[in-house]
Scaffold this active site. Sequence first.
Site, short mmCIF file in Angstrom:
data_model
loop_
_atom_site.label_atom_id
_atom_site.label_comp_id
_atom_site.label_asym_id
_atom_site.label_seq_id
_atom_site.Cartn_x
_atom_site.Cartn_y
_atom_site.Cartn_z
CG HIS A 149 73.54 58.49 21.63
ND1 HIS A 149 73.16 59.48 20.76
CD2 HIS A 149 72.94 58.79 22.81
CE1 HIS A 149 72.37 60.34 21.38
NE2 HIS A 149 72.22 59.93 22.64
CD GLU A 150 72.28 55.93 25.42
OE1 GLU A 150 72.39 56.69 26.41
OE2 GLU A 150 71.45 56.12 24.51
CG HIS A 153 74.40 60.69 27.00
ND1 HIS A 153 74.27 62.03 26.69
CD2 HIS A 153 73.42 60.05 26.30
CE1 HIS A 153 73.27 62.19 25.85
NE2 HIS A 153 72.74 61.00 25.58
CG HIS A 159 70.88 64.61 23.27
ND1 HIS A 159 69.89 64.46 24.22
CD2 HIS A 159 71.38 63.36 23.06
CE1 HIS A 159 69.80 63.19 24.56
NE2 HIS A 159 70.69 62.51 23.87
#
Length: 421
Positions: A149-150, A153, A159
């Site tokens: 997930h990170e 980014h 999101h």
Amino acid sequence: MGILIHFLIPLLLANFCSGSTNIRCSVPSSWLSGNPTIQRSTSSSGHVPYVSGINFYNTYLWTKWPKGKVTYKLDATLTAADIIEVRKAFNEYHTKTCIQFLPWEQGDVDFVNIERNDSVCGVAHVCKIGGYQFAQFGGNCRTMSTMVHELGHSLCLGHEHQREDRDEHLTYSSCHQTPSKDTHNWVTKGIYDYRSIMHYWCDANNACLGGRPTQSNVNNCGGAVTTGLSVMDVDGINSLYNCQGCTRHRWRPAQSLTQADRENLYNFGYYSQNGAPLYPCRAASRGEVSAGTFDDATKSCKISHGQDLVTITDNVEVLTIPGSLNWFCYKYELVSRAAASPRTAIPAGSSNWDKWVGYIAYASKSGTGGVTERSIGKVWTWTHSSFGYSADMPAASGNFFPSEYQVLSCHLDSQCMSMFG
């Protein structure tokens, strides 16, 4: 991540991360605005390196990583177990996209520092901001899923539950605070992806974080249903970074197909009974994103749901393959069920209620009077080792479920490669 939770005390943040797949922490919404100065000024690790007199505050703009190559450092705060999870996250990108995470070497200026920070579940700078930036996880969130997930980014992903159109798919009724909507997003949004690793949980207990899904048959989102990148996460990244080889196929919106898109449509010899070429499409229905047969006249996607023939006209996407079917020896072709492998087959979507992935299937059905009806549908697999199940095929004369079918696949053609020495 985009909720303003980062203003809460560290203890509360740690408590939010009590589930290993419950990815929901503290990348500020302001970091998604496209202003790298904001990211640096609010960063908890706010040092910016000085290299050869370069002022990173003024020299660099928020941007993608060139050619999808991300330089990284593993921070001394990481344990051996942390590093294993980080490498699993790298592998998730390496095996499904053209993104490459490369270890920092002397002279590298821009890099992502992978760090442990137990005051957060996860937080990361968005896109390449120039010089030092970080991707952090901490507490009980030090898992592959959180780091996938990170790093999303880091690669410019926002999101899913902060999409501008999220109110068409989620409700935040009775919530005193809701995530903002992200009006700046690098990835073109088509079908809403409840399964995206960039989506917070959306079950009843976390309704004010990831919202409550309004689509029937959707009970959970994000890390609750996938530990890594979803099918549409992968497609979005490959499109954003213009990945090639066997990742060059693109799903394009049916309502806005350009002439260039139409030149990249392939029917593999499949025609309807009236002689029109058949192309694969995908659309969301009943909690699934499924492959089906595209009807160009109505811009609709016909999908099989058991005995039901479902016709979808909203957010239909059509498969295109730029660069011809055998581009630089990466060949797209139909492969028999017996020879097909999920490792080389082209995924189209997934079921939200478990870990099944759907692939594009081609099959024919003999009808009355010897008339043959051809169709494009889906075949599900859970084990990722073989295609052991019948396909789900839409048909006007009645859906059918053949045990013999072909699967759209892509592989590196060794015979072609031999011609280039």
